[in-house]
Design an enzyme around this catalytic site. Structure first.
Site, PDB file in Angstrom:
ATOM      1  N   CYS A 167       0.498  -1.017   0.221  1.00  0.00           N
ATOM      2  CA  CYS A 167       0.094   0.195   0.182  1.00  0.00           C
ATOM      3  C   CYS A 167       0.311   1.490   0.176  1.00  0.00           C
ATOM      4  O   CYS A 167       0.940   1.752  -0.596  1.00  0.00           O
ATOM      5  CB  CYS A 167      -1.167   0.420   1.547  1.00  0.00           C
ATOM      6  SG  CYS A 167      -0.487   0.137   2.712  1.00  0.00           S
TER       7      CYS A 167
ATOM      8  N   HIS B 151      -2.669   1.166   6.984  1.00  0.00           N
ATOM      9  CA  HIS B 151      -2.893   1.447   5.489  1.00  0.00           C
ATOM     10  C   HIS B 151      -3.040   2.737   5.209  1.00  0.00           C
ATOM     11  O   HIS B 151      -3.203   3.051   5.638  1.00  0.00           O
ATOM     12  CB  HIS B 151      -4.207   0.402   5.082  1.00  0.00           C
ATOM     13  CG  HIS B 151      -5.022  -0.289   3.786  1.00  0.00           C
ATOM     14  ND1 HIS B 151      -3.254  -1.059   3.291  1.00  0.00           N
ATOM     15  CD2 HIS B 151      -5.685   0.592   2.973  1.00  0.00           C
ATOM     16  CE1 HIS B 151      -4.311  -0.345   1.838  1.00  0.00           C
ATOM     17  NE2 HIS B 151      -5.069  -0.235   1.895  1.00  0.00           N
TER      18      HIS B 151
ATOM     19  N   HIS C 135      -5.484   1.603  -4.502  1.00  0.00           N
ATOM     20  CA  HIS C 135      -4.695   1.159  -3.241  1.00  0.00           C
ATOM     21  C   HIS C 135      -4.828  -0.404  -3.739  1.00  0.00           C
ATOM     22  O   HIS C 135      -5.147  -0.805  -4.465  1.00  0.00           O
ATOM     23  CB  HIS C 135      -5.470   1.571  -2.498  1.00  0.00           C
ATOM     24  CG  HIS C 135      -7.079   0.589  -1.530  1.00  0.00           C
ATOM     25  ND1 HIS C 135      -6.487  -0.138  -0.727  1.00  0.00           N
ATOM     26  CD2 HIS C 135      -7.958  -0.082  -2.837  1.00  0.00           C
ATOM     27  CE1 HIS C 135      -7.880  -1.073  -1.240  1.00  0.00           C
ATOM     28  NE2 HIS C 135      -8.090  -1.256  -1.906  1.00  0.00           N
TER      29      HIS C 135
END
Length: 389
Positions: A301, A349, A361
């Site tokens: 990520c 994240h 993402h």
């Protein structure tokens, strides 16, 4: 009123041992308990699909947290390795210079010997563990020429500097070894979490996997609805802002100034950079998530967001924990394309906002870079929104 008496077993007790009848009953009970403990788990003990889904999500979250720790440690290892290499190069250069100084002193000693002059002092100097202590205890300096004194000073200086650098290099090597060990531990931690998640999923039957897919679809639909709501709210707010600006311009007349040119310039500059970051991110859609990856073939990520903003000329740090501190934090209601959206209390994240409540993402292991609602895990897991430039 009935009397309260302690319960006592039937039969007699001899030397603390119950009668055979009671002993047999006790042994039977123990045997039954043992059989129950060793029996295969019943169907009721198997976790439900909902429980598996929650556990797998939790394991993926833990793995992502461990991945960010791995990323931070790997970055630290790289920095320490550069320092060690630099120190070792410096030690090598200084050692060479020290050897040159020693050779020059040796040439003076040889010249003194050939001419019959006293040479032991210089020879002793070359063998001394600490030349400075030697000079403190003798009058050698008084008997040396100016050129010899310069050579001796250079030798002493280089020896001290080389010794110091060697100690620094040794300490840095020890630190690097410790960090490399931590890196190995972080890597193993990620792999354990992912293996546990895969194991849980592998135990599901075809019917259970279908139910799990249905749960995921339901969650995605709810997330998409929330994204649409955010888009509507932002559109309404933007319309209201435009109407207010038009009203202000009408009231002030064409000769007046609105005082918003500076803000407009800033917005325009950010939009230009964000467009470049988003253009890059869109070309990465479909590439696999791989923990610790920074492209170009795969990403985790924070590796994706770092690469996207780098394409716009903005250098972001490697981990989510550092990226969240770069730029300006803005409320969710003011989110704009290009902003970074961070998730979970541990900020493990991150995604790149594209507008209309959606982001690009790298979600998790086994998935691919994709466009998805920022509410994919519910609004409660959104930690913050950061405008990086």
């Amino acid at each position: 009123m009935a009397s309260h008496r302690k319960w006592s077993p039937t039969g007699t007790r001899i030397a603390g041992i119950r009668t055979p009848a009671l002993a047999t009953a006790a042994l039977t009970s123990v045997a039954l308990l043992s059989q129950t403990a060793n029996a295969a788990p019943s169907a009721d003990s198997k976790p439900s699909v909902e429980e598996v889904e929650k556990k797998v999500d939790d394991l993926y979250h833990q793995a992502e947290t461990a991945t960010e720790k791995y990323n931070a440690t790997r970055e630290k290892t790289a920095q320490q390795r550069k320092r060690v290499d630099s120190l070792l190069d410096d030690v090598a250069r200084r050692t060479e210079k020290l050897n040159t100084a020693r050779e020059e002193l040796g040439s003076f000693a040889a010249a003194q010997y050939r001419t019959g002059a006293s040479a032991p002092d210089t020879a002793t100097l070359l063998l001394a563990d600490n030349p400075q202590d030697y000079f403190d205890q003798t009058q050698l300096m008084d008997r040396l020429t100016s050129r010899q004194k310069v050579a001796v000073d250079d030798y002493i200086t280089e020896q001290a500097a080389t010794t110091k650098k060697r100690a620094e290099a040794s300490q840095s090597l020890q630190t690097l070894t410790t960090t490399q060990s931590a890196l190995k531990t972080s890597k193993a931690d990620v792999q354990r979490k992912l293996a546990a998640a895969r194991d849980l999923l592998s135990r599901l039957t075809a019917e259970e996997k279908a139910r799990l897919a249905a749960i995921e679809k339901k969650k995605q639909e709810a997330a998409d609805r929330k994204a649409a709501e955010l888009a509507q709210q932002q559109a309404a707010a933007e319309k209201k802002t435009q109407e207010a600006a038009a009203q202000q311009q009408t009231t002030s007349g064409t000769t007046g100034t609105s005082g918003t040119s500076g803000s407009s310039t800033t917005d325009s500059s950010y939009t230009a950079k964000a467009d470049k970051a988003l253009a890059f991110a869109r070309t990465q859609v479909g590439k696999p998530y791989v923990w610790g990856a920074t492209g170009p073939g795969s990403y985790d990520c924070s590796g994706l967001t770092q690469a996207a903003w780098k394409a716009a000329g903005v250098d972001l740090p490697r981990t989510t924990w550092d990226q969240v501190n770069v730029g300006t934090t803005v409320p969710l209601s003011d989110i704009k394309p290009g902003d970074l959206v961070f998730f979970y209390d541990d900020i493990s994240h991150v995604g790149l906002y594209v507008g209309n409540g959606m982001m690009i993402h790298a979600p998790k292991p086994g998935a691919y870079v994709r466009e998805e609602s920022i509410f994919y895990g519910g609004e409660s897991i959104i930690h913050s929104v950061v405008r990086p430039a």
